[in-house]
Enzyme design. Structure first.
Site, PDB file in Angstrom:
ATOM      1  N   HIS A 208       0.859  -1.184   0.000  1.00 53.43           N
ATOM      2  CA  HIS A 208       0.000   0.000   0.000  1.00 53.43           C
ATOM      3  C   HIS A 208       0.897   1.236   0.000  1.00 53.43           C
ATOM      4  CE1 HIS A 208      -4.152  -1.666   0.878  1.00 53.43           C
ATOM      5  NE2 HIS A 208      -3.363  -2.731   0.804  1.00 53.43           N
ATOM      6  N   CYS A 239      -8.462  -0.511   3.554  1.00 57.05           N
ATOM      7  CA  CYS A 239      -9.025  -1.619   4.333  1.00 57.05           C
ATOM      8  C   CYS A 239      -9.876  -1.061   5.459  1.00 57.05           C
ATOM      9  CB  CYS A 239      -7.908  -2.490   4.909  1.00 57.05           C
ATOM     10  SG  CYS A 239      -8.523  -3.839   5.948  1.00 57.05           S
TER      11      CYS A 239
END
Length: 303
Positions: A208, A239
């Site tokens: 990420h 998330c």
């Protein structure tokens, strides 16, 4: 002197990991169009959806329809976090399934209300059954570097989870920097160790870009011998159980870096950007990745 692979496999996760946390519900036909445009850009491996509870992840409620309507090109993964999800995926005639577990107990409990050990114990018979049915199984290992609740993860704990999955017979390990806190040295160290310990297992890096170090981490992983990377068109993602985590590293930016390094991917950046342009109007967050901004600027100049 840098030692780099001649080619790299891009695993596109935008249709699943990229959209699952999006606030706007994306229509089924728009998802299908997005997937098909990504395929036309040269993507051969892709996470297309997940069989999870629509109560918790309403964005994925149309999983069976997505599987049925997607053109069968290359390897298409669906995420199935438990036995019920795996059963639904098999009923939809899926032949590649991803399971997942967090190295962090806290993250795992927030995510699926189970400890890491409980998750591994419950996944063992599921994976055994899938392998008997000759299903390709990828294991996604979340919080392999840092956890939003526990901080830095112990590398031995990461290796232990990976070893358990390998003993269960999984075909691939996708090891994730879930909250985007890893640095290049940590990336190189972990993936070098994973290559040494699991030389016959497919290893994929999943970064990420929370702190804008994903490309640097990918470069470090390349030097560790990794040649498979999860990426998301437009940098979509995040998330719901990892506060502060931003999107996945952008497919178009990764492919650009690899192209500049002379590493083949078979992926067309401009066509990836066309897919991003298609999905942009349906998502809640602005898309401002480097290569996509260049694509829009050039398009404006041509018009």
């Amino acid at each position: 002197m840098f030692i780099l692979p001649k080619s790299v496999t891009i695993i596109e996760v935008g249709p699943r990991d990229g959209l699952q946390n999006n606030h706007n519900l994306v229509a089924e036909n728009d998802k299908i169009e997005f997937i098909h445009l990504l395929q036309e850009a040269g993507i051969k491996e892709m996470e297309i959806t997940s069989f999870v509870s629509p109560k918790w992840v309403p964005q994925m409620a149309d999983a069976a329809q997505i599987v049925a309507k997607t053109r069968k090109i290359g390897r298409q993964f669906v995420l199935a976090p438990n036995e019920k999800g795996a059963t639904l995926a098999r009923e939809a005639h899926v032949d590649s399934i991803a399971v997942f577990v967090g190295v962090s107990n806290s993250f795992n409990k927030k995510n699926i209300n189970r400890s890491t050990k409980e998750s591994m114990d419950s996944l063992e018979p599921v994976i055994a059954k899938l392998k008997r049915e000759q299903i390709f199984v990828r294991a996604c290992i979340s919080t392999a570097f840092y956890c939003p609740y526990e901080g830095k993860m112990d590398q031995d704990d990461v290796l232990a989870v990976c070893e358990q999955f390998v003993k269960m017979g999984v075909d691939e390990l996708s090891v994730a920097d879930t909250i985007g806190m890893a640095n290049p040295l940590e990336s190189y160290t972990l993936f070098t160790t994973l290559k040494e310990q699991f030389p016959t297992t497919l290893l994929t890096a999943h970064f990420h870009d929370t702190r804008k170090m994903a490309l640097a981490n990918i470069f470090a992983a390349l030097q560790a011998g990794i040649d498979r990377f999860d990426t998301s068109a437009g940098g979509l993602g995040g998330c719901p159980f990892a506060p502060g985590a931003t999107g996945n590293v952008a497919t178009e930016d990764v492919v650009n870096m690899l192209d500049r390094l002379g590493i083949q991917t078979g992926v067309d950046i401009e066509k990836i950007c066309e897919a991003v342009e298609c999905i942009e109007k349906h998502v809640s967050q602005p898309i401002e990745t480097g290569m996509y901004k260049l694509y829009k600027n050039k398009k404006c100049q041509r018009s």
